[in-house]
Design an enzyme around this catalytic site. Structure first.
Site, PDB file in Angstrom:
ATOM      1  N   LYS A 126       7.923  -9.414   3.205  1.00 46.44           N
ATOM      2  CA  LYS A 126       6.511  -9.755   3.387  1.00 46.44           C
ATOM      3  C   LYS A 126       5.856  -9.526   2.043  1.00 46.44           C
ATOM      4  O   LYS A 126       5.727  -8.393   1.571  1.00 46.44           O
ATOM      5  CB  LYS A 126       5.875  -8.876   4.464  1.00 46.44           C
ATOM      6  CG  LYS A 126       4.412  -9.223   4.719  1.00 46.44           C
ATOM      7  CD  LYS A 126       3.875  -8.492   5.931  1.00 46.44           C
ATOM      8  CE  LYS A 126       2.478  -8.935   6.318  1.00 46.44           C
ATOM      9  NZ  LYS A 126       1.505  -8.840   5.250  1.00 46.44           N
ATOM     10  N   LYS A 302      11.064 -12.848  12.423  1.00 48.15           N
ATOM     11  CA  LYS A 302      10.686 -14.073  13.133  1.00 48.15           C
ATOM     12  C   LYS A 302      11.812 -14.531  14.043  1.00 48.15           C
ATOM     13  O   LYS A 302      12.989 -14.453  13.652  1.00 48.15           O
ATOM     14  CB  LYS A 302      10.404 -15.211  12.131  1.00 48.15           C
ATOM     15  CG  LYS A 302       9.389 -14.863  11.072  1.00 48.15           C
ATOM     16  CD  LYS A 302       9.286 -15.958  10.010  1.00 48.15           C
ATOM     17  CE  LYS A 302       8.277 -15.520   8.953  1.00 48.15           C
ATOM     18  NZ  LYS A 302       8.173 -16.458   7.828  1.00 48.15           N
ATOM     19  N   CYS A 436      -4.172   8.002 -32.161  1.00 50.21           N
ATOM     20  CA  CYS A 436      -3.799   9.075 -33.083  1.00 50.21           C
ATOM     21  C   CYS A 436      -3.269   8.368 -34.324  1.00 50.21           C
ATOM     22  O   CYS A 436      -2.407   7.501 -34.226  1.00 50.21           O
ATOM     23  CB  CYS A 436      -2.700   9.940 -32.451  1.00 50.21           C
ATOM     24  SG  CYS A 436      -1.723  10.861 -33.643  1.00 50.21           S
TER      25      CYS A 436
HETATM   26  S1  IVH Z   1       4.881 -15.759   8.299  1.00 52.31           S
HETATM   27  C1  IVH Z   1       1.904 -17.411  11.784  1.00 52.31           C
HETATM   28  N1  IVH Z   1       6.215 -14.786   6.299  1.00 52.31           N
HETATM   29  O1  IVH Z   1       1.351 -12.072   5.733  1.00 52.31           O
HETATM   30  C2  IVH Z   1       1.868 -16.594  10.552  1.00 52.31           C
HETATM   31  N2  IVH Z   1       3.877 -14.385   6.335  1.00 52.31           N
HETATM   32  O2  IVH Z   1      -0.234 -10.590   7.742  1.00 52.31           O
HETATM   33  C3  IVH Z   1       3.186 -16.646   9.921  1.00 52.31           C
HETATM   34  N3  IVH Z   1       3.059 -13.106   4.412  1.00 52.31           N
HETATM   35  O3  IVH Z   1      -1.037 -14.510   6.403  1.00 52.31           O
HETATM   36  C4  IVH Z   1       3.218 -15.806   8.731  1.00 52.31           C
HETATM   37  N4  IVH Z   1       4.995 -12.872   3.411  1.00 52.31           N
HETATM   38  O4  IVH Z   1      -0.022 -14.440   4.044  1.00 52.31           O
HETATM   39  C5  IVH Z   1       4.998 -14.908   6.866  1.00 52.31           C
HETATM   40  N5  IVH Z   1       7.574 -13.983   4.596  1.00 52.31           N
HETATM   41  C6  IVH Z   1       6.354 -14.120   5.140  1.00 52.31           C
HETATM   42  C7  IVH Z   1       5.196 -13.576   4.547  1.00 52.31           C
HETATM   43  C8  IVH Z   1       3.976 -13.732   5.190  1.00 52.31           C
HETATM   44  C9  IVH Z   1       3.692 -12.611   3.362  1.00 52.31           C
HETATM   45  C10 IVH Z   1       1.606 -12.948   4.662  1.00 52.31           C
HETATM   46  C11 IVH Z   1       0.912 -14.217   5.039  1.00 52.31           C
HETATM   47  C12 IVH Z   1       0.212 -13.948   6.358  1.00 52.31           C
HETATM   48  C13 IVH Z   1       0.148 -12.468   6.337  1.00 52.31           C
HETATM   49  C14 IVH Z   1       0.057 -11.935   7.758  1.00 52.31           C
END
Ligand code: IVH
Length: 677
Positions: A126, A302, A436
């Site tokens: 993430k 996911k 310095c």
């Molecule tokens: S999937 C339906 N995958 O995290 C939403 N999000 O807190 C699906 N983000 O708004 C999001 N890395 O900006 C997904 N590998 C990743 C991600 C990711 C960062 C962010 C994204 C989202 C936020 C949610």
């Protein structure tokens, strides 16, 4: 006359097409395949050649030419953009129990009992950036927008176009492009760029960004795309929104297609059978967190099958098929015991907060930088204050802000000393910094030696902080050239506490091997104020040899793209100082050998390499760069045209293919030998 003009244009059209293709491939190899095929200098040369052709024949310029990344400033406010499919956010989990509850909800939703088959999940990093939606129409980038409230975002197309890893047109490798495709992903600032952007902000007297996410958001919302371009943002795709004219079966399929179209996706996606494997993948990525070039705040788990996702659906805010499994936080609060001043390798005095030790993301932190006197004043940090402290990646921990309401009135404000706290020498204020002026100040010497051993310089891992301190105390090191004459002190070395024959021999061997360095790394090793790895590369590209650089005055230095008056002054001043040059001569006399780009560039010209398996002493990136720096190419698959296949540990099928086609193979040792490493 008219005939030859027409011929000239035909040749130009052909060359322009070749150049665009070569640049497109280079970007894809670098950002998507992680196998660089071209050095930065070569990329810039081709880009300049293409810009030259397009200037001479304006009608040959195409909208998706790589020269067209930066357009004119736009007028604010940004226009709004309605997403075809909304951008939802994610629910969070903070521990394994919450993940098992998530799995329970998924299983019930899919009517799969406790004993039923495990659900297939993907786990990917993430990224802590700013999410964006890229709309491609008939394969061409039409709109780039921020998430906004999920339904409507801001149109930042001109800014998104400047991101080199965003393809302006989808690569044909992913198959036919859908009529319309919304690609969802994260805009990010790599940690290394984040540090550079903040250094630049400081130099300009502007406030620093608190974290890479804020810096990313600030860079994306610049009305002038040239500023966005200068920041060095990147993009990583993590999904799709509306897709017209193509069906996918799973998330893994989507990521594969994105990759084929030239969109970078995470290289660290784990496909897991069941929640236990997903929990293990989270743990494994958290352990590696500091080795990622970006800031991560967790993983996203996911459901892989899109049919299952459809059945699970979404609440009004989040999908039921995905969850963010967070890492331990990187910010904590603690008390500042004292504010001291540290002297860096270029003489900069940095205020540092000594803290009551606190564990942040698994690491105990007892000091945090306050950067400059101006920052201390702006944040109004005083000894005795309770503060928020932050740690990100390899970056030095820093004080973010004071916790309001914890002041007792007994706190002591900070003032910058008027003499160097280490050597007592004179100091001078230049812009935001205090220096310095005594270059023999023991702290400066120590800093220079440690920097010389670092990865961006001579890369001598055997000489860490503890050993350097020991050698300084024993009088075996007094200046940077002494590192290269340590072999003459072998008898003294073996007498040191905790050193044995074997460890001395290993260190001396490592130093011997490290002696040959590319020109840019040699320059980066010198601790010239303001000259880090990036600027060193610009200088090494602009001046063929050290003598040329030494002879260049401020004016010639200013001619170099990317070198401003302050850096030009710094370089000219450095080379004008007698003792700096004396140090360089001592290094060269002690066997340091500078490898110049020219000399490197023809060594492997026309040779194609394929890398497979992992090497012990080099990352994939370093190995690729070593090849391209010498004029060679790195390809992703083995064919009859491949000259060498480099085989590391756990090689893939490429090794078998090499054997089948009779292509020469190299093990790590032979590879290093061929490259003179
Ligand atoms: S999937 C339906 N995958 O995290 C939403 N999000 O807190 C699906 N983000 O708004 C999001 N890395 O900006 C997904 N590998 C990743 C991600 C990711 C960062 C962010 C994204 C989202 C936020 C949610």
């Amino acid at each position: 006359m008219a005939g030859s003009k027409k011929k000239g244009k035909m040749a130009a059209r052909k060359r322009a097409a070749e150049l665009r293709e070569a640049l497109l491939e280079a970007n894809r190899s670098y950002y998507v395949l992680d196998q660089p095929t071209m050095s930065d200098a070569a990329y810039d040369r081709l880009l300049r050649e293409l810009a030259g052709i397009e200037e001479a024949y304006p009608d040959l310029a195409t909208g998706d030419s790589p020269t067209r990344r930066v357009g004119a400033p736009v007028e604010g406010p940004f226009r709004s953009h309605r997403h075809h499919e909304p951008m939802l956010s994610l629910d969070n989990a903070f521990n394994a129990d919450e993940m098992r509850e998530f799995d329970g909800r998924v299983r019930r939703g899919l009517e799969r009992g406790e004993e039923g088959e495990p659900v297939r999940y993907t786990v990917e990093p993430k990224y802590d950036g700013v999410s964006a939606s890229l709309v491609y129409e008939k394969g061409r980038l039409a709109v780039g927008a921020t998430r906004g409230d999920g339904g409507t975002g801001e149109d930042v197309t001109a800014q998104i176009r400047t991101i080199r890893s965003v393809p302006l047109a989808l690569h044909p490798g992913g198959g036919r492009a859908p009529a319309r495709l919304e690609i969802r992903g994260e805009v990010l600032l790599p940690l290394e760029r984040f540090a550079a952007v903040n250094a630049d902000q400081e130099e300009k007297g502007l406030p620093r960004f608190a974290n890479p996410r804020n810096a990313t958001a600030g860079s994306l919302r610049q009305l002038d795309p040239a500023i966005t371009a200068s920041r060095g943002l990147e993009f990583i795709g993590w999904g799709v929104g509306a897709v017209e004219g193509r069906r996918f079966a799973s998330h893994s399929d989507i990521l594969e297609a994105l990759k084929g179209w030239g969109v970078p996706v995470s290289r660290d996606v784990a496909v897991c059978a069941g929640i236990d494997e997903a929990i293990a993948a989270h743990q494994e990525m958290e352990a590696r967190r500091d080795r990622f070039p970006y800031e991560l705040d967790g993983v996203v788990v996911k459901v892989d099958s899109l049919e299952e996702r459809d059945r699970l659906g979404a609440t009004s805010r989040h999908p039921r098929w995905a969850i963010a499994f967070k890492f331990a936080p990187r910010q904590e609060t603690t008390r500042v015991r004292e504010i001291v001043v540290q002297v860096g390798r270029t003489g900069i005095l940095t205020p540092v907060a000594l803290l009551e030790p606190v564990t942040i993301g698994g690491v105990t932190v007892s000091r945090a930088t306050l950067h400059t006197a101006g920052e201390v004043e702006a944040k109004d940090v005083r000894a005795g204050d309770t503060v928020f402290v932050q740690r990100a990646g390899d970056v030095i921990p820093e004080v973010v802000s004071v916790v309001p309401g914890k002041r007792t009135g007994k706190e002591r404000p900070f003032t910058m000393p008027s003499r160097c706290p280490r050597c007592g020498g004179e100091v001078e204020e230049v812009g935001a910094y205090t220096y310095c002026l005594n270059s023999s100040c023991p702290d400066q010497v120590r800093g220079r030696i440690l920097h010389l051993t670092s990865r961006q310089a001579f890369d001598i891992t055997g000489l860490g902080t503890k050993k350097v301190d020991q050698l300084l105390a024993a009088g075996l090191l007094a200046e940077i050239p002494d590192v290269f004459t340590l072999a003459e002190r072998r008898d003294d070395l073996v007498k040191l506490e905790r050193w044995e024959e074997k460890s001395v021999a290993n260190l001396l061997e490592e130093i011997q091997r490290a002696r040959r360095v590319p020109f840019d790394r040699f320059l980066a090793a010198l601790s010239i104020p303001g000259i880090g790895a990036t600027v060193a590369r610009l200088l090494a590209d602009a001046f063929p040899t050290l003598e040329d650089l030494r002879g260049a005055g401020e004016e010639a230095l200013l001619e170099v793209d990317g070198i401003g008056p302050e850096l030009a002054r710094s370089v000219a001043h450095f080379f004008a100082e007698e003792h700096n040059w004396a140090n360089i001569e001592k290094m060269l006399a002690a066997g340091v050998e500078i490898i110049y780009t020219e000399k490197l560039s023809d060594e492997l010209a026309g040779k194609t390499f394929v890398l497979t398996g992992s090497l012990e002493s080099l990352t994939r990136e370093q190995a690729g760069k070593a090849v391209t720096d010498r004029g060679g190419k790195v390809a992703s698959s083995v064919s009859k045209k491949t000259d060498y296949v480099v085989i590391g540990a756990n090689p893939g099928s490429k090794a078998d293919k090499a054997a089948k086609l009779g292509v020469e193979t190299l093990d790590e040792k032979a590879f290093r030998k061929l490259l003179g490493l």
